[in-house]
Design an enzyme around this catalytic site. Structure first.
Site, PDB file in Angstrom:
ATOM      1  N   ASP A 115       0.814  -1.206   0.000  1.00 30.20           N
ATOM      2  CA  ASP A 115       0.000   0.000   0.000  1.00 30.20           C
ATOM      3  C   ASP A 115       0.848   1.257   0.000  1.00 30.20           C
ATOM      4  O   ASP A 115       1.531   1.543   0.981  1.00 30.20           O
ATOM      5  CB  ASP A 115      -0.904  -0.031   1.228  1.00 30.20           C
ATOM      6  CG  ASP A 115      -1.728   1.229   1.366  1.00 30.20           C
ATOM      7  OD1 ASP A 115      -2.063   1.821   0.332  1.00 30.20           O
ATOM      8  OD2 ASP A 115      -2.032   1.605   2.510  1.00 30.20           O
ATOM      9  N   ASP A 302      -2.267   5.807  -5.110  1.00 35.09           N
ATOM     10  CA  ASP A 302      -2.512   4.940  -3.957  1.00 35.09           C
ATOM     11  C   ASP A 302      -2.869   3.526  -4.404  1.00 35.09           C
ATOM     12  O   ASP A 302      -3.988   3.254  -4.831  1.00 35.09           O
ATOM     13  CB  ASP A 302      -3.646   5.530  -3.121  1.00 35.09           C
ATOM     14  CG  ASP A 302      -3.891   4.752  -1.838  1.00 35.09           C
ATOM     15  OD1 ASP A 302      -3.135   3.805  -1.563  1.00 35.09           O
ATOM     16  OD2 ASP A 302      -4.843   5.089  -1.116  1.00 35.09           O
TER      17      ASP A 302
END
Length: 521
Positions: A115, A302
């Site tokens: 992430d 992201d």
């Protein structure tokens, strides 16, 4: 360099914007040649009821064989053996990419999400006794690792739709063929709620900057660089969005794979370390500017977000243009009914758009934009809470109406058409969880949605931004755009998740503090 591969599956999406950290992970080992390490990918061919639930909550088995020619090319571009490490990812319904790492000696395996929207690493702990999620996933057992080192400092992380808490520990972490020594991570002892229960992953590896790391923990990526495990301070993502391909993609730590992209990358500087944040220009719908970001917006790349999130005002316009349907906002329609003409008149006399909603008494003005009247006092705040937040919703509806009317005035529309258009947008406001459904039969007629980055336009076709669940008459199609409002000065903010990164190969250049995008191959 270190690389990570990903697998692919049929399309699906979570209900709403899942934690900025719920979307990526590694899979396990198969040694590649020329200093590269590949990890096998799995594919889910059919979805049963539990799989559908898991995907909505936010969330075969054969590694693709690479040709000798590609290995030679990679060796040329990535350097000598030992310079690159490649880790594969699985793709679960285009909504979740995950794979495998191992912790400790002997190694304990975990599926994780990689992430770029967070910076901590965590896995469930064997000391997690009272969370259902822990019983359904692999747990780290410190007593079984000879390289474990105690820390014990407590830690807690709150994500968009979930949270974890526990304590810090140290141990060796293997990613692909490389081993990071003495990595600090969180042993999660609490994973409340349902967010992690049905997840296909055990934990998470954050690839953001240390500035946003809980407890100022040093991210895994930093230690890769510090311990000399990668040649260059760069990592890159390639996400395979082809639902018929067993390979879901790769993360390459230490560089890029030229076979993953076409043309040249467009690089933009990181404007604020923490997330991989940069400046973005205007958003276009069917090649027509919306004007909302004409003076600039902030955006982050992201990998931990499956959708593409942005301000409600523009997301609603996009979903209206593609035929998306959501929950009717009574506040929005009420504002248009009672104040629509007044707002339009003020815009026509060139009043400051940022002050209009405060001028008509629906918001207060904090010097930069309108805010809810409810913030003025504790009494007002409690009244707003008792009324279900009506004041906040009315203020937001007013500000959206201003944006929409500005857009239509710039196109020289008549006043009647503008009011009618705004009412239509009110009907298309997304559901409370942010999603809008669309007609699968009309995908081919939907407009291209474009984003301006580094002076260049990056297009998303309907095939890029529509997520399809199932096949045939039972198929459901979901808009890949979801609403997220971040107030100035931090916003307006766009989160370019996997919907965008699937179309554009993304380079995270830590050494030069920049992000790059190129057409994915």
């Amino acid at each position: 360099m270190n690389r990570v591969e990903m697998g692919n599956n049929s399309n699906m999406v979570m209900l709403g914007l899942v934690l900025s950290t719920l979307l990526f992970s590694l899979v396990s080992s198969a040694a590649g040649g020329e200093g590269l390490h590949r990890i096998g990918l799995k594919k889910f061919n059919k979805l049963d009821g539990h799989d559908r639930l898991a995907a909505r909550l936010g969330f075969t088995d054969v590694e693709s064989i690479r040709s000798t020619i590609k290995k030679m090319i990679l060796q040329y571009y990535l350097g000598a053996p030992g310079d690159a490490d490649i880790v594969a990812l699985k793709n679960y319904l285009d909504a979740q990419y995950y794979g495998e790492i191992s912790i400790g000696t002997p190694p304990q395996k975990f599926t994780v999400i990689f992430d770029t929207g967070s910076s901590n690493m965590w896995v469930p702990s064997s000391k997690c006794y009272f969370s259902v999620a822990c019983y359904l996933h692999n747990k780290y057992k410190s007593s079984e690792s000879s390289t474990y080192k105690e820390n014990g400092t407590s830690a807690a992380i709150q994500y968009g739709t979930g949270s974890i808490s526990g304590f810090f520990s140290y141990d060796d972490v293997k990613v692909g063929v490389i081993t990071v020594k003495n990595q600090e991570f969180i042993e999660a002892t609490k994973e409340p709620g349902v967010t992690f229960v049905a997840a296909k992953f055990d934990g998470l590896v954050g690839l953001g900057f240390q500035e946003i790391a809980v407890g100022k923990a040093v991210p895994l990526w930093y230690n890769m660089i510090e311990q000399g495990l990668v040649k260059d301070p760069v990592f890159s993502f390639w996400l395979n969005r082809n639902p018929n391909d067993a390979q879901g993609g790769e993360i390459v730590f230490g560089g890029v794979d030229p076979s993953h992209f076409k043309g040249e990358h467009t690089y933009v500087p990181v404007t604020k370390k923490g997330y991989w944040q940069f400046d973005m220009g205007d958003v276009l719908i069917g090649s027509k500017p919306t004007g909302y970001c004409a003076k600039g917006c902030s955006a982050i790349a992201d990998s931990g977000t499956s959708l593409l999130a942005g301000p409600t005002a523009i997301i609603t316009q996009i979903n209206q243009a593609i035929g998306g349907s959501g929950v009717v906002s009574q506040q929005c329609k009420s504002v248009v009914e009672h104040y629509g003409q007044t707002i339009l008149n003020l815009l026509l006399v060139e009043a400051n758009p940022r002050k209009i909603c405060s001028q008509i008494g629906l918001c207060t003005f904090d010097g930069s934009h309108g805010v809810s009247m409810g913030i003025e006092s504790v009494v007002d705040r409690k009244e707003r809470e008792l009324s279900g937040g009506y004041g906040d919703a009315t203020c937001s509806a007013c500000e959206m109406a201003v944006v929409w009317m500005q857009n239509q005035l710039s196109q020289n529309q008549t006043q009647d058409k503008i009011i009618d258009y705004v009412n239509q947008l009110c009907e298309k406001l997304p559901s409370p969880m942010g999603q809008s459904s669309v007609d699968c039969e009309k995908i081919s007629s939907m407009p291209v949605v474009s984003f301006t980055i580094g002076g260049k336009t990056f297009d998303l076709s309907p095939q890029d931004y529509i997520l399809k669940v199932g096949e045939g008459p039972q198929a459901q199609c979901i808009s890949g755009f979801t609403a997220l409002d971040v107030s100035p000065p931090r916003g307006p903010l766009w989160i370019l998740g996997d919907v965008f990164m699937g179309r554009y190969h993304t380079v995270f250049d830590y050494g030069k503090s920049r992000v790059g995008f190129a057409h994915a191959a």
